[in-house]
Design an enzyme around this catalytic site. Structure first.
Site, PDB file in Angstrom:
ATOM      1  N   ARG A  40       3.051  67.209 -21.161  1.00  0.00           N
ATOM      2  CA  ARG A  40       2.600  68.093 -22.239  1.00  0.00           C
ATOM      3  C   ARG A  40       3.372  67.853 -23.534  1.00  0.00           C
ATOM      4  NH1 ARG A  40       1.213  73.884 -19.249  1.00  0.00           N
ATOM      5  NH2 ARG A  40      -0.950  73.351 -18.756  1.00  0.00           N
ATOM      6  N   LYS A 202      -6.368  79.823  -5.334  1.00  0.00           N
ATOM      7  CA  LYS A 202      -6.790  80.698  -6.440  1.00  0.00           C
ATOM      8  C   LYS A 202      -8.304  80.819  -6.584  1.00  0.00           C
ATOM      9  CE  LYS A 202      -4.316  78.623  -9.617  1.00  0.00           C
ATOM     10  NZ  LYS A 202      -3.561  78.231 -10.794  1.00  0.00           N
ATOM     11  N   GLY A 356      -3.326  72.002 -13.540  1.00  0.00           N
ATOM     12  CA  GLY A 356      -1.901  71.668 -13.588  1.00  0.00           C
ATOM     13  C   GLY A 356      -1.453  70.894 -12.359  1.00  0.00           C
ATOM     14  N   GLY A 379      -6.501  76.410 -16.320  1.00  0.00           N
ATOM     15  CA  GLY A 379      -7.533  77.413 -16.581  1.00  0.00           C
ATOM     16  C   GLY A 379      -8.420  77.053 -17.767  1.00  0.00           C
TER      17      GLY A 379
END
Ligand code: ADP
Ligand code: 3PG
Ligand code: MG
Length: 399
Positions: A40, A202, A356, A379
């Site tokens: 990142r 999730k 991620g 997300g």
């Protein structure tokens, strides 16, 4: 689709201007506060360098983790200063707070050719609340606003949306432009057949994605921990596997209606399982999709790998979110994910990976360089590919 918002390339002279720049430096840290994956930071570097080239002074702001509105020492942004400075080849000055006196002092000391970094935005609860006063305070620190935090573009927080009420122009950086253009290829005009691989956990985040792609894609292949919730919904035994009980009904609903969807839904046919009474030692492969008591599913099995790989051979486009096993827990459970990555690397198809853990799993597999696009967003990439408008994009100036 071309990015419909103004970008850094629409700005010409930034001489002496402080560019308040939202980045996503929410990077993984080890126990001694070392950055373990600097993707990142690298992804934001072209934008930061360009601001400097144009004579501007980048004033960076980011969150780290979820400190819930208070100072958490382990979640300071200090660990990124050194790697970032090395990457950019210039000094990076960090403030001890996000706003207020220490931030101002740091900003006042900034020279052209230097970069400023504010402290973790989420040390202030006002960030997540998108508080107007806090947004105004942030805005007062810069002369114009730039957002290159793709990974956080799905959050309507002060540093992402609120701030644009008080600062203009408000433009995008190169990272969010590139992410938008690559991910909308999957969304709007994928080369057919479109095949979607979904793993990880999730289900709250992922069920809407499964449903979306069952309508849009030719094939949806489900693996990883969430496959056990589907197995349970089908009435199978799942032993000690990780399931999400709150979503069993919704999973059952999808299974019962699978003929109504355009896309074919493929589930694992075998699993690599771990004997939970054996101190993590004993593993074996099941011959069916059922798991006995005392055993925990940790990865997809070889028959599933073969089945999914065979399907993938004819893919035109592939979107992949979520690892197929607990790759980050033990190397022995990384096989399924690695085999799929290897297969994808050898295909003609455009392969886009979002998430991620998915991104780190693919990098760990060694095949990342051979894939079309690895998103820096989790997300955010999931929302973008299923057609949700990201709040962080919406507020930027139109082209
Ligand atoms: P992403 O971050 O790419 O969206 P998720 O966060 O949804 O992916 O899922 C990643 C997590 O899922 C990892 O921590 C991984 O260990 C876990 N996982 C994947 N497969 C399994 C499995 N079979 N059993 C337990 N955990 C699993
Ligand atoms: C991420 O790592 O997915 C982004 O930095 C967003 O973090 P969040 O889910 O805590 O908002
Ligand atoms: Mg994750």
């Amino acid at each position: 689709m071309k990015f419909p918002k103004k970008t850094l390339d629409d700005l010409t002279d930034l001489k002496g201007k402080i560019v308040l720049t939202r980045v996503d430096f929410n990077v993984p840290l080890d126990s001694s506060q070392g950055v373990t994956d600097s993707t990142r930071l690298e992804a934001a570097a072209p934008t930061i360098k360009r601001i400097i080239e144009l004579g501007g002074i980048p004033l960076l702001m980011s969150h780290m983790g979820r400190p819930a509105g208070q100072v958490v020492e382990e979640l300071r942004l200090a660990p990124v200063v050194e790697p970032l400075s090395r990457l950019l080849g210039c000094p990076v000055k960090a403030a001890r707070d996000t706003v207020g006196e220490s931030a101002r002092q740091m900003i006042d000391s900034l020279q052209p050719g230097e970069v400023g970094l504010l402290e973790n935005l989420r040390f202030h609860s006002e960030e997540k609340q998108n508080d107007r006063e806090f947004s105004r305070e942030l805005a007062s620190l810069g002369d114009l606003y730039l957002n290159d935090a793709f990974g956080t573009a799905h959050r309507a927080h002060a540093s992402i949306t609120g701030v644009t009420e008080f600062l203009s122009p408000a433009v995008g950086g190169y990272l969010i432009e590139a992410e938008f253009e690559k991910l909308t290829e999957v969304r709007d005009n994928p080369e057919r057949p479109l095949m979607v691989l979904l793993g990880g956990a999730k289900l709250a985040d992922k069920l809407p994605v499964i449903k979306h792609f069952l309508e849009q894609a030719e094939v949806v292949m489900v693996g990883g921990a969430m496959a056990y919730t589907f197995a349970l919904a089908r009435g199978n035994s799942v032993g000690e596997s990780r399931v999400e009980p709150d979503f069993v009904d919704e999973a059952r609903d999808i299974l019962e209606n699978r003929d109504r969807f355009k896309g074919e839904l493929l589930l694992p046919v075998d699993n690599l399982i771990l004997d939970t009474t054996s101190d993590g030692q004993r593993i074996k492969t099941t011959t069916t999709d059922s798991i006995d008591e005392g055993w925990e599913g940790m990865d997809i099995g070889p028959k599933t790998v073969e089945k999914f790989c065979q399907q993938l051979e004819s893919a035109g486009t592939v979107f992949w979110n979520g690892p197929f096993g607990a790759f980050d827990y033990d190397e022995r459970f990384a096989r399924g994910t690695r085999k799929i990555a290897e297969k994808l690397a050898g295909l003609e198809a455009k392969v886009v990976v979002g998430g991620g853990d998915s991104a780190s799993a693919v990098k760990q597999s060694g095949f990342a360089d051979q894939l079309y696009h690895i998103s820096t967003g989790g997300g955010a990439s999931l929302q973008l590919v299923r057609g949700v408008e990201l709040p962080g994009f919406k507020v930027l100036d139109d082209k």
